[in-house]
Design a protein around this motif. Sequence first.
Motif, PDB file in Angstrom:
ATOM      1  N   ALA A 136     102.254 -36.252 -69.286  1.00 55.89           N
ATOM      2  CA  ALA A 136     101.252 -36.345 -70.349  1.00 55.89           C
ATOM      3  C   ALA A 136      99.962 -36.979 -69.834  1.00 55.89           C
ATOM      4  O   ALA A 136      98.860 -36.564 -70.209  1.00 55.89           O
ATOM      5  CB  ALA A 136     101.813 -37.144 -71.521  1.00 55.89           C
ATOM      6  N   LEU A 137     100.079 -37.999 -68.958  1.00 58.92           N
ATOM      7  CA  LEU A 137      98.885 -38.616 -68.375  1.00 58.92           C
ATOM      8  C   LEU A 137      98.107 -37.603 -67.534  1.00 58.92           C
ATOM      9  O   LEU A 137      96.870 -37.552 -67.589  1.00 58.92           O
ATOM     10  CB  LEU A 137      99.277 -39.817 -67.523  1.00 58.92           C
ATOM     11  CG  LEU A 137      99.566 -41.126 -68.250  1.00 58.92           C
ATOM     12  CD1 LEU A 137     100.041 -42.190 -67.270  1.00 58.92           C
ATOM     13  CD2 LEU A 137      98.332 -41.613 -69.006  1.00 58.92           C
ATOM     14  N   ALA A 138      98.814 -36.799 -66.758  1.00 62.85           N
ATOM     15  CA  ALA A 138      98.142 -35.789 -65.943  1.00 62.85           C
ATOM     16  C   ALA A 138      97.487 -34.730 -66.814  1.00 62.85           C
ATOM     17  O   ALA A 138      96.374 -34.262 -66.526  1.00 62.85           O
ATOM     18  CB  ALA A 138      99.153 -35.155 -64.982  1.00 62.85           C
ATOM     19  N   ILE A 139      98.151 -34.347 -67.890  1.00 60.80           N
ATOM     20  CA  ILE A 139      97.595 -33.324 -68.789  1.00 60.80           C
ATOM     21  C   ILE A 139      96.328 -33.835 -69.466  1.00 60.80           C
ATOM     22  O   ILE A 139      95.374 -33.091 -69.674  1.00 60.80           O
ATOM     23  CB  ILE A 139      98.660 -32.903 -69.823  1.00 60.80           C
ATOM     24  CG1 ILE A 139      99.804 -32.157 -69.140  1.00 60.80           C
ATOM     25  CG2 ILE A 139      98.047 -32.036 -70.914  1.00 60.80           C
ATOM     26  CD1 ILE A 139     100.988 -31.882 -70.039  1.00 60.80           C
ATOM     27  N   CYS A 140      96.288 -35.132 -69.831  1.00 64.17           N
ATOM     28  CA  CYS A 140      95.118 -35.693 -70.506  1.00 64.17           C
ATOM     29  C   CYS A 140      93.866 -35.640 -69.642  1.00 64.17           C
ATOM     30  O   CYS A 140      92.750 -35.725 -70.168  1.00 64.17           O
ATOM     31  CB  CYS A 140      95.397 -37.137 -70.922  1.00 64.17           C
ATOM     32  SG  CYS A 140      96.499 -37.297 -72.333  1.00 64.17           S
ATOM     33  N   GLN A 141      94.036 -35.520 -68.318  1.00 68.52           N
ATOM     34  CA  GLN A 141      92.876 -35.448 -67.436  1.00 68.52           C
ATOM     35  C   GLN A 141      92.279 -34.044 -67.371  1.00 68.52           C
ATOM     36  O   GLN A 141      91.210 -33.854 -66.804  1.00 68.52           O
ATOM     37  CB  GLN A 141      93.271 -35.894 -66.015  1.00 68.52           C
ATOM     38  CG  GLN A 141      93.892 -37.282 -65.947  1.00 68.52           C
ATOM     39  CD  GLN A 141      92.969 -38.344 -66.507  1.00 68.52           C
ATOM     40  OE1 GLN A 141      91.759 -38.315 -66.283  1.00 68.52           O
ATOM     41  NE2 GLN A 141      93.535 -39.289 -67.256  1.00 68.52           N
ATOM     42  N   GLN A 142      92.957 -33.071 -67.950  1.00 67.99           N
ATOM     43  CA  GLN A 142      92.508 -31.682 -67.884  1.00 67.99           C
ATOM     44  C   GLN A 142      91.585 -31.362 -69.070  1.00 67.99           C
ATOM     45  O   GLN A 142      91.483 -32.134 -70.021  1.00 67.99           O
ATOM     46  CB  GLN A 142      93.720 -30.741 -67.881  1.00 67.99           C
ATOM     47  CG  GLN A 142      94.739 -31.064 -66.818  1.00 67.99           C
ATOM     48  CD  GLN A 142      94.119 -31.183 -65.427  1.00 67.99           C
ATOM     49  OE1 GLN A 142      93.224 -30.409 -65.058  1.00 67.99           O
ATOM     50  NE2 GLN A 142      94.581 -32.163 -64.643  1.00 67.99           N
TER      51      GLN A 142
END
Length: 526
Positions: free
Chosen positions: A262-268
């Motif tokens: 989820a943290l990685a997705i929020c950067q997209q």
Amino acid sequence: MRPGLSLRVSQHLALTPQLQQSIRLLQLSTLEMAQEVEQMLDENPFLERGDEQADREAFGLEQQDAPVPAGDRIAEQAVQTDAATEGPASDDGSDIEAQADGSSPLEESWDGDGSVEMAPDDAEWGGDAPARGTGDDDDSRSAADLARTPVTLQAHLHDQARCLRLNPHEQAALYFLIESLNEDGYLTESLEELAADFWRQLYPDAGTDPAPEERDEAGEYLRMALGWLHSMDPSGVGARDLRECLRLQILELRNSPQAQAALAICQQPTELIARRDVRRLAALCGLEEDLVRSGLALIASLEPKPGRRFADAERNVIVPDVIVSRAGRGFKVQLNPDVMPRLRLQDAYAGALKQGRGAKDAEGGHAAMQQRLQEARWFIKNIQQRFDTILRVSSAIVERQRNFFMHGELAMRPLVLREIADELGLHESTISRVTTAKYMATPFGTYELKYFFGSSLGTETGGNASSTAVRALLKQFITAEDPAKPLSDNQLSDLLKEQGIECARRTVAKYREALRIAPANLRKQL
């Protein structure tokens, strides 16, 4: 050119102050009407609230078809001084059609003779409405009342801030940030913009803009305070944007693979998250698609507005103007007594003005007071006509939409403003003013009067279906759909055709957007 005489017949409309006020009062909402009454009570000494029960005209279905004189449909010309006059005026005085009877134009003035002899319906109106209180004392509030008092977001955060051991400057910085939050719990201004205001708050006697080093010092205090604010409940409070709000909430979760995803997705890019484009997100984040789906599901469970649960729901409560209840096999339509102001003329001032009618007043003060008295009388009359017109229109709507009140919104029939206008003998613009920002409490909920009007759609049987009923049917279809395979607009259009309703795909999309329902690809649950 030879001079001559000619006779020409014409008709025109004179918008007197009385008629202008009647039109303006008719289109006001309940809140605006209460503010108008308060303003008039402050400005006009001849107007006061009635504290005692007084006889007033009965509002009900039996009064809706009372005959209306032709002259009253344009405006009232003079003061009603005949004490034997019975019954309320049924029209609202705002049906602004041309006067064709050849009468003289109305005088554009509030002037009157200052007489206090008036018809019973002018003396005091709204006797069934309780007088507005002066406010409760804090000492008289019960424990139950205090328990029902909503806690604001700022108060909740201040309670947590008092548990921290901070020096005065740090405490002031945290207090300043808490008070700078909007109702959703976000900081809408940057720390650089807030630093100057915070420095002026610390040193109010400085009187000048802070120097760069002073601004940096204030900014450092705010940055420390922001860290404390981010650690408070609710999670995500103090974020500058949605991405930061989601990140703060994810960081408070346990260090699981789903949280890392989820943290990685929020950067997209946000549009990819909104479209739930699993394939592209997996490629950008370097994760498996199943893990991306788990991360998206975690993000969907977060709160995008941390201050939502502290919102004051009472300020969004709608007070209905009309109440509809069952009465035997029919329905009873009545005005809400809580929104009807109880006003009357100030007898002492009006009587003193009448006794001084013969006195000479070179300054014109007596004439000005007569005008104020007449203005108060017309204000009471126009309020009476406003509520009477609202009741007449509401009664006509209930009669036309009887199936709705018996079976719900799926039974709504097509209805346009012209039908009600023709039935009541009013102008279509008058119906539009009455149905705007006026609400009706029904057995199925509270609705704006405009809700009961809708265009018609053709059916296979040659009849018509209301657009309101079609929207309710669409909502029913979408509620019953499979979350894993939501219905597209084409499929919804086909379902309506199976019900015998001809509705194109673009019309379905328009109705779906009006219902604030997302398209099929965003409704799909992973």
